[in-house]
Write a protein that holds these residues in place. Structure first.
Motif, PDB file in Angstrom:
ATOM      1  N   ASP A 166      77.936  13.569  14.906  1.00  0.00           N
ATOM      2  CA  ASP A 166      77.321  14.913  15.124  1.00  0.00           C
ATOM      3  C   ASP A 166      77.705  15.506  16.273  1.00  0.00           C
ATOM      4  O   ASP A 166      78.123  16.811  16.450  1.00  0.00           O
ATOM      5  N   ALA A 167      77.909  14.709  17.473  1.00  0.00           N
ATOM      6  CA  ALA A 167      78.310  15.060  18.544  1.00  0.00           C
ATOM      7  C   ALA A 167      79.662  15.375  18.669  1.00  0.00           C
ATOM      8  O   ALA A 167      79.935  16.868  19.167  1.00  0.00           O
ATOM      9  N   VAL A 168      80.665  14.674  17.745  1.00  0.00           N
ATOM     10  CA  VAL A 168      81.962  15.341  17.730  1.00  0.00           C
ATOM     11  C   VAL A 168      82.222  16.319  16.863  1.00  0.00           C
ATOM     12  O   VAL A 168      82.762  17.413  17.169  1.00  0.00           O
ATOM     13  N   GLY A 193      78.354  15.910  25.078  1.00  0.00           N
ATOM     14  CA  GLY A 193      77.800  15.510  23.769  1.00  0.00           C
ATOM     15  C   GLY A 193      77.571  13.775  23.841  1.00  0.00           C
ATOM     16  O   GLY A 193      78.642  13.319  24.239  1.00  0.00           O
ATOM     17  N   VAL A 194      76.523  13.282  23.522  1.00  0.00           N
ATOM     18  CA  VAL A 194      76.249  12.016  23.577  1.00  0.00           C
ATOM     19  C   VAL A 194      75.621  11.203  22.560  1.00  0.00           C
ATOM     20  O   VAL A 194      74.674  12.040  21.960  1.00  0.00           O
ATOM     21  N   GLN A 195      75.578   9.991  21.804  1.00  0.00           N
ATOM     22  CA  GLN A 195      74.534   9.635  21.248  1.00  0.00           C
ATOM     23  C   GLN A 195      73.517   8.822  21.807  1.00  0.00           C
ATOM     24  O   GLN A 195      73.608   8.123  22.822  1.00  0.00           O
ATOM     25  N   ASN A 234      72.951   0.192  13.737  1.00  0.00           N
ATOM     26  CA  ASN A 234      73.033   1.818  13.402  1.00  0.00           C
ATOM     27  C   ASN A 234      74.295   1.980  12.817  1.00  0.00           C
ATOM     28  O   ASN A 234      75.413   2.160  13.692  1.00  0.00           O
ATOM     29  N   ALA A 235      74.417   2.278  11.732  1.00  0.00           N
ATOM     30  CA  ALA A 235      75.744   2.330  11.008  1.00  0.00           C
ATOM     31  C   ALA A 235      76.480   3.731  11.132  1.00  0.00           C
ATOM     32  O   ALA A 235      76.894   4.525  10.150  1.00  0.00           O
ATOM     33  N   GLU A 236      76.485   3.982  12.416  1.00  0.00           N
ATOM     34  CA  GLU A 236      77.378   5.517  12.714  1.00  0.00           C
ATOM     35  C   GLU A 236      78.287   5.176  13.937  1.00  0.00           C
ATOM     36  O   GLU A 236      78.332   6.145  14.864  1.00  0.00           O
ATOM     37  N   PHE A 237      78.675   4.125  13.904  1.00  0.00           N
ATOM     38  CA  PHE A 237      79.833   3.792  15.202  1.00  0.00           C
ATOM     39  C   PHE A 237      80.960   2.914  14.674  1.00  0.00           C
ATOM     40  O   PHE A 237      81.101   1.814  14.938  1.00  0.00           O
ATOM     41  N   PRO A 238      81.864   3.651  13.786  1.00  0.00           N
ATOM     42  CA  PRO A 238      83.043   2.852  13.535  1.00  0.00           C
ATOM     43  C   PRO A 238      83.980   2.571  14.569  1.00  0.00           C
ATOM     44  O   PRO A 238      83.931   3.122  15.589  1.00  0.00           O
ATOM     45  N   PRO A 239      84.681   1.411  14.375  1.00  0.00           N
ATOM     46  CA  PRO A 239      84.774   0.540  13.357  1.00  0.00           C
ATOM     47  C   PRO A 239      83.868  -0.584  13.394  1.00  0.00           C
ATOM     48  O   PRO A 239      83.946  -1.498  12.679  1.00  0.00           O
ATOM     49  N   PHE A 240      82.835  -0.474  14.363  1.00  0.00           N
ATOM     50  CA  PHE A 240      81.676  -1.611  14.442  1.00  0.00           C
ATOM     51  C   PHE A 240      80.839  -1.562  13.377  1.00  0.00           C
ATOM     52  O   PHE A 240      80.386  -2.867  12.866  1.00  0.00           O
ATOM     53  N   GLU A 241      80.384  -0.647  12.951  1.00  0.00           N
ATOM     54  CA  GLU A 241      79.189  -0.477  11.949  1.00  0.00           C
ATOM     55  C   GLU A 241      79.431   1.168  11.338  1.00  0.00           C
ATOM     56  O   GLU A 241      79.509   2.293  12.058  1.00  0.00           O
ATOM     57  N   VAL A 245      79.610  21.929  22.496  1.00  0.00           N
ATOM     58  CA  VAL A 245      79.510  21.107  23.929  1.00  0.00           C
ATOM     59  C   VAL A 245      81.153  20.924  24.112  1.00  0.00           C
ATOM     60  O   VAL A 245      82.036  21.561  23.589  1.00  0.00           O
ATOM     61  N   ASP A 246      81.120  20.653  25.587  1.00  0.00           N
ATOM     62  CA  ASP A 246      82.500  20.742  26.205  1.00  0.00           C
ATOM     63  C   ASP A 246      83.248  19.304  25.949  1.00  0.00           C
ATOM     64  O   ASP A 246      84.475  19.129  25.978  1.00  0.00           O
ATOM     65  N   ALA A 247      82.509  18.326  25.942  1.00  0.00           N
ATOM     66  CA  ALA A 247      83.103  16.886  25.865  1.00  0.00           C
ATOM     67  C   ALA A 247      82.293  15.838  25.170  1.00  0.00           C
ATOM     68  O   ALA A 247      80.954  16.343  24.926  1.00  0.00           O
ATOM     69  N   VAL A 248      82.682  14.698  24.601  1.00  0.00           N
ATOM     70  CA  VAL A 248      81.666  13.816  24.074  1.00  0.00           C
ATOM     71  C   VAL A 248      82.396  12.553  24.728  1.00  0.00           C
ATOM     72  O   VAL A 248      83.203  12.054  24.898  1.00  0.00           O
ATOM     73  N   ILE A 249      81.111  11.443  25.405  1.00  0.00           N
ATOM     74  CA  ILE A 249      81.305  10.372  25.739  1.00  0.00           C
ATOM     75  C   ILE A 249      80.836   9.306  24.708  1.00  0.00           C
ATOM     76  O   ILE A 249      79.787   9.322  24.369  1.00  0.00           O
ATOM     77  N   VAL A 250      82.011   8.390  24.364  1.00  0.00           N
ATOM     78  CA  VAL A 250      81.564   7.507  23.375  1.00  0.00           C
ATOM     79  C   VAL A 250      82.391   6.218  23.681  1.00  0.00           C
ATOM     80  O   VAL A 250      83.721   6.285  24.412  1.00  0.00           O
ATOM     81  N   ASP A 251      82.199   5.131  23.057  1.00  0.00           N
ATOM     82  CA  ASP A 251      82.797   3.842  23.143  1.00  0.00           C
ATOM     83  C   ASP A 251      84.520   4.283  22.627  1.00  0.00           C
ATOM     84  O   ASP A 251      84.735   5.163  21.876  1.00  0.00           O
ATOM     85  N   LYS A 252      85.505   3.525  23.171  1.00  0.00           N
ATOM     86  CA  LYS A 252      86.968   3.485  23.047  1.00  0.00           C
ATOM     87  C   LYS A 252      87.027   3.421  21.414  1.00  0.00           C
ATOM     88  O   LYS A 252      87.825   4.605  20.955  1.00  0.00           O
ATOM     89  N   ASN A 253      86.638   2.523  20.799  1.00  0.00           N
ATOM     90  CA  ASN A 253      87.102   2.336  19.502  1.00  0.00           C
ATOM     91  C   ASN A 253      86.551   3.267  18.626  1.00  0.00           C
ATOM     92  O   ASN A 253      87.298   4.054  17.710  1.00  0.00           O
ATOM     93  N   PRO A 254      85.309   3.953  18.890  1.00  0.00           N
ATOM     94  CA  PRO A 254      84.950   5.037  18.028  1.00  0.00           C
ATOM     95  C   PRO A 254      85.569   6.206  18.173  1.00  0.00           C
ATOM     96  O   PRO A 254      86.005   7.030  17.557  1.00  0.00           O
ATOM     97  N   ALA A 255      85.837   6.373  19.501  1.00  0.00           N
ATOM     98  CA  ALA A 255      86.557   7.584  19.974  1.00  0.00           C
ATOM     99  C   ALA A 255      87.996   7.620  19.350  1.00  0.00           C
ATOM    100  O   ALA A 255      88.194   8.780  19.046  1.00  0.00           O
ATOM    101  N   LEU A 256      88.768   6.679  19.317  1.00  0.00           N
ATOM    102  CA  LEU A 256      90.004   6.644  18.393  1.00  0.00           C
ATOM    103  C   LEU A 256      89.936   6.874  17.234  1.00  0.00           C
ATOM    104  O   LEU A 256      90.855   7.542  16.587  1.00  0.00           O
TER     105      LEU A 256
END
Length: 271
Positions: free
Chosen positions: A190-192, A163-165, A61-68, A200-211
């Motif tokens: 899209d959540a961001v 907001g979450v994926q 799922n190519a929506e998760f930088p920098p992994f994809e 939304v009040d916040a988004v939870i996502v993995d560290k690297n995409p968050a950065l």
């Protein structure tokens, strides 16, 4: 005359003995060569058994930088994509990448795709449906909030609209916060965007995409580390396919030992 005859017999015995030794040695060499060839053939047969068509079809799922993510050429790129292509080289097969919704990846394994790599966390629930390779990365969840947010710690997420994926760890975590509701999206970006627009009040996502998102929208949002439990990323493989599992794990180990893995980390994650 008898003495001469005895000497001749002894000489002939030595000659034949020498010939016999050479033939034995040659025979041993032939057997050794045959054994080596058999090992090579067995290795080739094993590779063919794993992927008979010579192609490793990979879901992501190519929506998760920098992994994809989608590269400038319109094709999936990122650390995971480079890693699975390197694994394909080790296996001696071509790699074809299919970009699809994250939530549909597990159900597609062994059907539309051979394996999936998409920053996918190993969970007990997913283990019921697929097997996982050895872990290739350890991640942790971050919380993205607006710069002026009153969210300072994890407990502040109680009662918030988060907001979450869809189908990710962040999605599963929302239920841990009392009164919180999950706004689910197919794409983390899209959540961001909805966070930036106040939906939304916040988004939870993995560290690297968050950065990555923080860097892109640094004038509007910030990424917070609330010290959530770390999790392991791994490659999802059809349940019970030990040949493919072992082949992928062996290739992954080789990439780690020969320095290729670290090169990819430096290029995509720590750059």
């Amino acid at each position: 005359m008898k003495k001469i005859a005895v000497l001749l017999i002894l000489a002939m015995t030595v000659v034949f003995a020498g010939c016999g030794s050479n033939e034995s040695a040659d025979s041993d060499k032939k057997e050794e060569k045959t054994e080596d060839t058999s090992k090579e053939d067995a290795k080739d047969d094993s590779a063919e058994d794993v992927l008979a068509d010579g192609v490793l079809t990979v879901g992501t799922n190519a929506e998760f930088p920098p992994f994809e993510y989608v590269g400038d050429d319109g094709e999936p790129d990122g650390f995971d994509i480079a890693l699975i292509k390197a694994i394909g080289e080790k296996l001696g097969v071509d790699v074809e990448v299919e970009n699809m919704e994250f939530e549909s990846l597990v159900a597609s394994i062994g059907n539309k795709i051979d394996v999936a790599i998409a920053g996918m966390t190993v969970t007990d629930e997913r283990k019921n449906a697929v097997d996982f390779s050895d872990s290739y990365y350890q991640a942790v969840q971050y919380v993205i909030v607006p710069l002026d947010s009153d969210i300072k710690e994890a407990s502040d997420l109680n009662g918030k609209n988060i907001g979450v994926q869809l189908g990710t760890t962040g999605d599963f975590m929302v239920e841990d916060f009392e009164g919180a509701t999950a706004a689910q999206y197919n794409k983390a970006v899209d959540a961001v965007n909805d966070l930036i627009n106040g939906r939304v009040d916040a988004v939870i996502v993995d560290k690297n995409p968050a950065l990555v998102f923080e860097g892109k929208f640094s004038d509007k949002i910030k990424a917070l580390d609330f010290s959530f439990e770390p999790e392991d990323y791994a490659i999802a493989i059809p349940k019970g396919d030990e040949k493919l599992l072992n082949a992928v794990n062996d290739a992954l180990a080789e990439l780690k030992s020969d320095g290729t893995f670290d090169e990819l980390v430096n290029e995509y994650i720590e750059n």
